[in-house]
Design an enzyme around this catalytic site. Structure first.
Site, short mmCIF file in Angstrom:
data_model
loop_
_atom_site.label_atom_id
_atom_site.label_comp_id
_atom_site.label_asym_id
_atom_site.label_seq_id
_atom_site.Cartn_x
_atom_site.Cartn_y
_atom_site.Cartn_z
N ILE A 257 0.88 -1.17 0.00
CA ILE A 257 0.00 0.00 0.00
C ILE A 257 0.91 1.22 0.00
O ILE A 257 2.08 1.13 0.37
CB ILE A 257 -1.00 0.02 1.18
CG1 ILE A 257 -0.27 0.12 2.53
CG2 ILE A 257 -1.90 -1.19 1.16
CD1 ILE A 257 -1.23 0.28 3.71
N ASP A 258 0.39 2.35 -0.45
CA ASP A 258 1.22 3.54 -0.60
C ASP A 258 1.85 3.96 0.72
O ASP A 258 1.29 3.75 1.79
CB ASP A 258 0.37 4.70 -1.14
CG ASP A 258 -0.13 4.45 -2.55
OD1 ASP A 258 0.44 3.58 -3.23
OD2 ASP A 258 -1.10 5.12 -2.95
N ASN A 259 3.02 4.60 0.61
CA ASN A 259 3.70 5.09 1.81
C ASN A 259 2.81 6.02 2.63
O ASN A 259 2.84 6.00 3.86
CB ASN A 259 4.98 5.84 1.43
CG ASN A 259 6.03 4.94 0.82
OD1 ASN A 259 5.90 3.72 0.80
ND2 ASN A 259 7.08 5.54 0.30
N ARG A 378 -6.85 6.75 -5.22
CA ARG A 378 -6.51 8.17 -5.19
C ARG A 378 -6.79 8.82 -6.54
O ARG A 378 -7.38 9.91 -6.61
CB ARG A 378 -5.04 8.34 -4.81
CG ARG A 378 -4.72 7.80 -3.43
CD ARG A 378 -3.22 7.62 -3.22
NE ARG A 378 -2.50 8.87 -3.40
CZ ARG A 378 -1.18 8.95 -3.47
NH1 ARG A 378 -0.43 7.85 -3.39
NH2 ARG A 378 -0.59 10.12 -3.62
#
Length: 477
Positions: A257-259, A378
């Site tokens: 998952i994104d930072n 997003r």
């Protein structure tokens, strides 16, 4: 006496997302009047001389600075700084058989302990043969590349016998400071690796949701990387969670998952389960639910876009099908009105306002992710005008599209273009509307993850998302 090194820039195509002409100072640094380069030529053309070293300096392709750029004083990589240093990537070719730490330290004037730290962080790569220069490389760069990859030179290299040039150009991490380098070995050194100071602020044991024989489920904090970056595998969730649990064998990533996101991440204890979990993800047998905090309400139902098949940010999506683009689908299960995060909460969690004015209300969406593309949620939410709170990469583009809907060439109000050049210019203009990747947290949580395995149902939930937390209870104060 230390061997000379000749400057050479821009050897590695993958370091540049878009062609950038080398800055003027590089041409001056590589002019024929350079005594460093004259020594390089003399060594190369001397029958008895070993292959010379080619040192490549790529501090940042767009930086306009003198050749003698000032670098910080180097000591050790720890303690972790709060801010990253400007990018500095160096490319080297060993002149003779060398020890990695000694060669890098001498060539780049770095302390041996700093070089050893870089190697531990995974910031040093090697290849048996230097990669092909990119199309925009200066003639001097191409010349030196040709010299060090001459067939008459390569045929004397024992390490590449039986390998194609392409195979010999494949890069691997240097894992031991004392690794022996054969003459002609190429090195790429990320002198200023990306840092993750948040790793040192977390009580990692408290973030562990479950521990089983096969895996660990982590409630990943925002501003951390699951498995690390290209130049930093040390400051990562897998490393810090493994240490917190006292595991002898490090955990392995099964998905990302994104930072800037928080929430459920499954880390494997074994290679076997890692392979099994990857297979379940491919077969869409892993269910992922997200909570997203948006600026406006989102209608329930399935949202479909098509994502441009280019592996770099920003991820562009189109409402209309475009040949070769990847389908992106998510289902909005619920959307409810919630208070806009208070200024204190946003300060505690370092949420970027992105220029979006504070509102009375935000909207918490429960999302069933049907496809799992990078930045999908997003990009899709921004594309419909309901960006995620704090998402500096996509919120700025959403604001631009609200002011001028036709600026998005892939949106509902996109224009018709008379030529491919005109459309390409519009795409570049749209890309420029996007901001930088968030450094802290955004309103996105991987809230639930579940799957069936060996006749059992496995289901896990993350904790309370940051925007619902009381600032007084936050561990960041």
């Amino acid at each position: 006496m230390p061997k000379a090194a000749a400057s050479l820039a821009s050897l590695l195509p993958q370091l540049w997302h878009r062609p950038v002409q080398p800055p003027p100072f590089l041409h001056r640094a590589l002019s024929s009047s350079s005594p460093l380069l004259r020594r390089h030529r003399a060594a190369l053309h001397s029958p008895a001389a070993p292959l010379s070293a080619a040192a490549v300096s790529t501090s940042a392709a767009t930086v306009e600075a003198p050749a003698t750029a000032a670098y910080p004083v180097y000591g050790r990589l720890l303690p972790c700084p709060l801010q990253d240093d400007p990018p500095r990537i160096e490319h080297l070719v060993a002149r003779e058989d060398e020890v990695a730490v000694d060669f890098i330290s001498r060539s780049l004037t770095l302390p041996p302990l700093y070089v050893a730290d870089l190697i531990k962080f995974g910031a040093v790569y090697y290849a048996l043969v230097a990669p092909q220069p990119p199309p925009h490389a200066a003639p001097e760069h191409v010349r030196i590349f040709r010299e060090v990859t001459e067939p008459s030179v390569l045929c004397r290299r024992k390490s590449i016998k039986g390998k194609t040039v392409r195979e010999a150009q494949k890069t691997f991490r240097v894992t031991d400071p004392n690794q022996r380098l054969e003459a002609g070995t190429y090195l790429r050194v990320h002198v200023h690796p990306k840092r993750f100071p948040r790793c040192y602020e977390i009580d990692w044991k408290s973030r562990v949701i479950a521990v089983t024989d096969n895996y660990v489920v982590l409630d990943k904090p925002a501003a951390t990387s699951v498995g690390g970056a290209t130049d930093n595998i040390e400051e990562s969730c897998v490393v810090f969670t493994s240490r917190a649990l006292g595991l002898e064998t490090p955990l392995m990533t099964t998905h990302q998952i994104d930072n800037c996101s928080e929430g459920c991440v499954v880390l494997s204890k074994t290679k076997e389960f890692c392979s099994v979990f990857h297979g379940m993800i491919r077969e869409k047998q892993v269910n992922k639910r997200y909570l997203a905090l948006t600026t406006a309400p989102v209608s329930t139902g399935i949202i479909t876009h098509y994502m441009r098949p280019i592996n770099r940010a920003p991820r562009l999506v189109s409402e209309d099908h475009i040949k070769g683009w990847h389908v992106c689908q998510m289902e909005i299960l619920d959307c409810k009105k919630v208070p806009w995060p208070s200024s204190l909460i946003r300060k505690v969690h370092k949420v970027d306002n992105c220029g979006w004015p504070q509102q009375e209300a935000a909207y918490e969406c429960k999302i069933n992710l049907l496809t799992g593309k990078t930045h999908q949620i997003r990009a899709q939410l921004a594309a419909i005008g309901t960006p995620i709170v704090g998402d500096s990469a996509y919120m700025t583009a959403a604001m631009a599209a609200i002011v001028n809907p036709s600026i998005n060439p892939f949106g509902r109000w996109g224009q018709n273009y008379d030529s491919e050049d005109e459309k390409a210019a519009a795409v570049e203009a749209w890309i420029s509307c996007h901001g930088k990747e968030p450094k802290s947290v955004i309103g996105l949580q991987a809230s639930e993850i579940s799957w069936d395995y060996e006749g059992e149902h496995h289901s896990y939930k993350a904790g309370v998302p940051w925007w619902r937390q009381d600032a007084v209870e936050s561990d960041l104060i």
